[in-house]
Design an enzyme around this catalytic site. Sequence first.
Site, PDB file in Angstrom:
ATOM      1  N   ASP A   1       0.744  21.186  -5.439  1.00  0.00           N
ATOM      2  CA  ASP A   1       2.197  21.206  -5.533  1.00  0.00           C
ATOM      3  C   ASP A   1       2.644  21.998  -5.951  1.00  0.00           C
ATOM      4  OD1 ASP A   1       4.771  20.648  -4.802  1.00  0.00           O
ATOM      5  OD2 ASP A   1       5.192  20.151  -6.988  1.00  0.00           O
TER       6      ASP A   1
ATOM      7  N   ASP B   1       6.630  23.183  -7.618  1.00  0.00           N
ATOM      8  CA  ASP B   1       7.486  23.018  -8.568  1.00  0.00           C
ATOM      9  C   ASP B   1       7.207  21.759  -9.561  1.00  0.00           C
ATOM     10  OD1 ASP B   1       9.523  25.070  -8.277  1.00  0.00           O
ATOM     11  OD2 ASP B   1       9.843  24.448  -6.091  1.00  0.00           O
TER      12      ASP B   1
ATOM     13  N   ASP C   1       3.474  16.980  -9.115  1.00  0.00           N
ATOM     14  CA  ASP C   1       4.320  15.685 -10.426  1.00  0.00           C
ATOM     15  C   ASP C   1       5.456  15.075 -10.271  1.00  0.00           C
ATOM     16  OD1 ASP C   1       6.644  18.127 -11.073  1.00  0.00           O
ATOM     17  OD2 ASP C   1       5.557  17.921  -9.716  1.00  0.00           O
TER      18      ASP C   1
END
Length: 251
Positions: free
Chosen positions: A28, A30, A189
């Site tokens: 991922d 961000d 995250d």
Amino acid sequence: MTTYAGENSKESSSSLARLAPLQAVLFDIDGTLCDSDPFHYLAFREMLLEIGYNGGVPVDEEWFVKTISGKHNDDLVSVLFPNDHEKGVKFLDDKEALFRRLAKEQLKPLNGLYKMRKWIEDRGLKRAAVTNAPRANAELCINQLGLADFFDAIILGSECRHAKPYPDPYLKALEVLNISKDHTFVFEDSISGIKAGVAAGMSVVGLANRNPCELLMEAKPVFLIKDYEDPKLWAALEEIDKISGTKKTTT
């Protein structure tokens, strides 16, 4: 070595070993490559305050985690502006532009990211960035981190039938890279992102960066790490190397 609720430390260190020989690692962007969430939060807080959202009371980080983190803008339009789709689309476009102004030249890699990059490059593994972010945001983050030449592909949720938490972006990454889910793992995250990777049938390593550990564990990652320096991660990678017969080390 920190063990989070719901984890077994021994299982954590060997849970990626079954993926050997490893073919690829997916990331991922961000909150996974860089800690960009504070800039997203500030942009949302400022712009929502301007339009009197929440009765003019500034939104807090707990609201941001529960309502915003990891979600695609198309989904956020209906959450924030259920009765005015056009206004919602413009608001989020403006918010992304503000994010890029706030984040420009300030994004920093998560601890150990470049060590992880070297480990992947040394083993010739394929890699892709898989994100719900708009392309302009994704490219800003990747370019500022010096990773433009690292990724073989950038997969956008907006270019799939469904964005995360649906598995479509990760399934597309498997197709584009021509790799097997049984020899690939994911770094994520957010709850939405972990769910997407798990739904695609992949092992997901969760980064307990800002989102609450107990909520991340509910999405069923194989284990959680604090950052890319976490000893738990390197114990798992060492297991992969042992099975694969790889002798290289990363410093």
